[in-house]
Design a protein around this motif. Structure first.
Motif, PDB file in Angstrom:
ATOM      1  N   GLN A  18      12.630  51.513  73.285  1.00  0.00           N
ATOM      2  CA  GLN A  18      13.394  51.161  74.476  1.00  0.00           C
ATOM      3  C   GLN A  18      13.640  52.345  75.411  1.00  0.00           C
ATOM      4  O   GLN A  18      14.092  52.162  76.527  1.00  0.00           O
ATOM      5  N   ALA A 430      16.248  44.982  74.988  1.00  0.00           N
ATOM      6  CA  ALA A 430      15.329  44.408  73.993  1.00  0.00           C
ATOM      7  C   ALA A 430      15.115  42.928  74.277  1.00  0.00           C
ATOM      8  O   ALA A 430      13.983  42.446  74.326  1.00  0.00           O
ATOM      9  N   GLY A 431      16.207  42.222  74.491  1.00  0.00           N
ATOM     10  CA  GLY A 431      16.129  40.771  74.612  1.00  0.00           C
ATOM     11  C   GLY A 431      15.417  40.312  75.876  1.00  0.00           C
ATOM     12  O   GLY A 431      14.663  39.333  75.848  1.00  0.00           O
ATOM     13  N   LYS A 437      20.003  45.151  82.888  1.00  0.00           N
ATOM     14  CA  LYS A 437      21.058  44.947  81.884  1.00  0.00           C
ATOM     15  C   LYS A 437      21.354  46.309  81.270  1.00  0.00           C
ATOM     16  O   LYS A 437      20.740  46.727  80.297  1.00  0.00           O
ATOM     17  N   TYR A 439      23.632  49.526  79.670  1.00  0.00           N
ATOM     18  CA  TYR A 439      24.678  49.795  78.686  1.00  0.00           C
ATOM     19  C   TYR A 439      25.203  51.227  78.765  1.00  0.00           C
ATOM     20  O   TYR A 439      26.178  51.571  78.112  1.00  0.00           O
TER      21      TYR A 439
HETATM   22  P1  P53 Z   1      19.756  43.537  74.653  1.00  0.00           P
HETATM   23  C1  P53 Z   1      20.483  39.812  70.033  1.00  0.00           C
HETATM   24  C2  P53 Z   1      21.792  39.736  69.594  1.00  0.00           C
HETATM   25  C3  P53 Z   1      22.464  40.887  69.222  1.00  0.00           C
HETATM   26  C4  P53 Z   1      21.811  42.119  69.300  1.00  0.00           C
HETATM   27  O1  P53 Z   1      20.482  43.750  73.259  1.00  0.00           O
HETATM   28  C5  P53 Z   1      20.498  42.185  69.719  1.00  0.00           C
HETATM   29  C6  P53 Z   1      19.823  41.052  70.086  1.00  0.00           C
HETATM   30  C7  P53 Z   1      18.413  41.111  70.567  1.00  0.00           C
HETATM   31  O2  P53 Z   1      18.381  41.016  71.957  1.00  0.00           O
HETATM   32  O3  P53 Z   1      19.781  43.341  69.750  1.00  0.00           O
HETATM   33  C8  P53 Z   1      20.373  44.601  69.555  1.00  0.00           C
HETATM   34  O4  P53 Z   1      18.940  44.741  74.892  1.00  0.00           O
HETATM   35  C9  P53 Z   1      19.241  45.557  69.262  1.00  0.00           C
HETATM   36  C10 P53 Z   1      18.931  46.492  70.384  1.00  0.00           C
HETATM   37  C11 P53 Z   1      19.255  45.813  71.704  1.00  0.00           C
HETATM   38  C12 P53 Z   1      20.767  45.588  71.747  1.00  0.00           C
HETATM   39  O5  P53 Z   1      21.192  44.826  70.638  1.00  0.00           O
HETATM   40  O6  P53 Z   1      18.954  42.307  74.474  1.00  0.00           O
HETATM   41  O7  P53 Z   1      19.387  46.265  68.055  1.00  0.00           O
HETATM   42  O8  P53 Z   1      17.596  46.899  70.272  1.00  0.00           O
HETATM   43  O9  P53 Z   1      18.841  46.499  72.827  1.00  0.00           O
HETATM   44  C13 P53 Z   1      21.232  44.901  73.012  1.00  0.00           C
HETATM   45  O10 P53 Z   1      20.855  43.388  75.655  1.00  0.00           O
END
Ligand code: P53
Length: 476
Positions: A18, A430-431, A437, A439
């Protein structure tokens, strides 16, 4: 106890695919993340057959940490990080995954990265497999549906444990191994396990089989780590979204319990070295005949984890329905909206109390040290003309969660090792594959289409988190 223990591991978390970019540099092979396009909220990322021309693959360049890590680590050090959680891209070490000897250029990259961390007083915390397995293992072997992957993963684990044993003490095997409980969608099976399903295939038993091989591989890796160096600490990594009953109707409560069983049995196997009876009964009822050997069972008992790493972003809620008399949990149809909490722009339910609940749930069940290795707020940030970002909403989210985490430690007596907020520098989601999006405490100038200078700037939350660490969590 008055607060967090001395040596509490404050830091930040990311994953190689990422942020690194450099997808072809240093002999790196193609990973599953390299064949996923950018999506958006409600628009799934496309998983293409290899890398196709004309598609937007956001992980190829990501935020170019591969070339900029020295400057980025300096910013982390400025915030006072005690640790930095990232992953080792498996494809830098074994580009195809099935080689017998590792790629030296890839090993050297992580040597340099870890040396740089240690120079700054930052302890690396490393995940072995974080949504970035070699794509070759998907096309040639069918991903983790194939038992051969155990051997490939264990070889990779042994190589990096041996190489970095004096630089890295804390490890985790498979990131959010339980995401694949959501097997109806394509994302989690592919990112967790390199699974692509045939149309009409019964997905559920394939998921259980893949997870079983991963759990065996994890246990063998833990066992190997202890043989290589008993000082190494190996954890699991679970995506914790506690599932509440929508009401106190008894069947809603039972539905929530079943849902928790179906999402968190992975932790039982990692921690206790055996399958919970409810799951074995479920396999029998559903007629799932899995390849689980006596040797596997033995391996599981010999590779129990040292601690539980987990992510926490949100809680879920569920309820019983009349068309589901056995109260079976299906992650795509059984979740309902919780009327008592707010949601992020991406529909994630914001629930700080759920973090305290989760810490207690884990500690009641397993009595192992816990490590919150992800928590954070994905939001749309606005870069002001003076280069600042006023992300008060992120500060509000994180401070509310840290306050609940403190109650779990001080009032409830949970043994907590550390806290590493997710995406401590803006990176590819990731999602969704979006940059939008965000952080981070550090803004990165790049948009969803890949435009931008990649320049870094400190957000308002940067100074806030710096103070949180400096006061060991007293000032939120
Ligand atoms: P993104 C789903 C639900 C909870 C955590 O997620 C998740 C996911 C997958 O999307 O992933 C974790 O980037 C993961 C990271 C990811 C982060 O949460 O979709 O370990 O790789 O980036 C946040 O907003």
């Amino acid at each position: 106890m008055s607060g967090f223990k001395a040596g509490f591991l404050w830091g930040g978390a990311v994953a190689a695919h990422q942020l690194e970019g450099g997808w072809k540099e240093g002999g790196k092979g193609v990973s599953v993340a390299d064949v996923m396009t950018a999506g958006a909220h409600g628009v799934p990322r496309e998983i293409t057959d290899g890398v196709l021309p004309g598609k937007n693959y956001p992980n190829h360049e990501a935020i170019d940490f591969y070339h900029r890590y020295k400057d980025d680590l300096k910013l982390f050090a400025e915030m006072g990080y005690k640790c930095f959680r990232t992953s080792i891209a498996w494809t830098r070490i074994f580009p195809n995954g099935d080689e017998l000897t590792p790629n030296e250029a890839g090993l050297q990259f992580y040597d340099d990265l870890f040396d740089e961390c240690l120079k700054l007083g930052i302890e690396p915390v490393i995940t072995l497999s974080h949504f970035e397995m070699p794509y070759h293992l998907v096309t040639e072997y069918g991903g983790w549906r194939n038992r051969k992957l155990i051997e490939f993963f264990v070889r990779f684990a042994k190589v990096v444990f041996t190489r970095y044993q004096h630089k890295v003490k804390y490890w985790m095997t498979f990131n959010e191994i339980n995401n694949q409980a959501n097997y109806h969608e394509d994302f989690a099976p592919f990112t967790n396990s390199g699974l692509k399903y045939q149309p009409g295939e019964d997905r559920e038993p394939v998921m259980y089989q893949a997870a079983h091989y991963e759990l065996v591989a994890s246990a063998l890796a833990v066992k190997a780590a202890r043989e290589i160096n008993p000082a190494l600490q190996i954890g699991c990594m679970i995506a914790m979204c506690p599932i509440y009953p929508l009401t106190c109707a008894p069947n809603d409560m039972m539905m929530a319990m079943n849902a928790m069983h179906r999402r968190y049995w992975f932790t039982d196997v990692h921690v206790r070295g055996k399958y919970p009876q409810h799951l074995l009964n479920y396999f029998e009822r559903r007629g799932f005949a899995l390849d689980i050997t006596e040797e596997d069972r033995q391996a599981l008992t010999e590779g129990c984890v040292d601690y539980i790493g987990f992510s926490y972003y949100m809680s879920f809620a569920t309820k019983a329905t009349e068309d589901n008399p056995q109260l079976d949990y299906d992650e795509t149809t059984s979740l309902v909206s919780n009327p008592y909490v707010q949601k992020s722009d991406w529909g994630w339910q914001i629930d700080p109390v759920g973090l305290r609940y989760s810490l207690n749930w884990f500690y009641d069940h397993y009595q192992l040290p816990l490590f919150i290795v992800e928590n954070g707020f994905g939001a749309i940030d606005v870069l002001e003309s003076d280069g600042t970002v006023n992300d008060q909403y992120r500060i509000d989210y994180l401070s509310a969660h840290i306050a609940e985490m403190k109650k779990a430690v001080v009032e409830d007596g949970v043994d907590l090792m550390g806290y590493t907020p997710w995406g401590c520098i803006d990176l590819v989601s990731a999602g969704t594959g979006e940059m939008k999006k965000r952080y981070g405490f550090i803004y990165v100038d790049k948009d969803n289409e890949g435009n931008g200078t990649l320049a870094r700037s400190r957000k308002k939350s940067f100074a806030w988190y710096q103070k949180v660490i400096a006061t060991n969590g007293s000032e939120l």
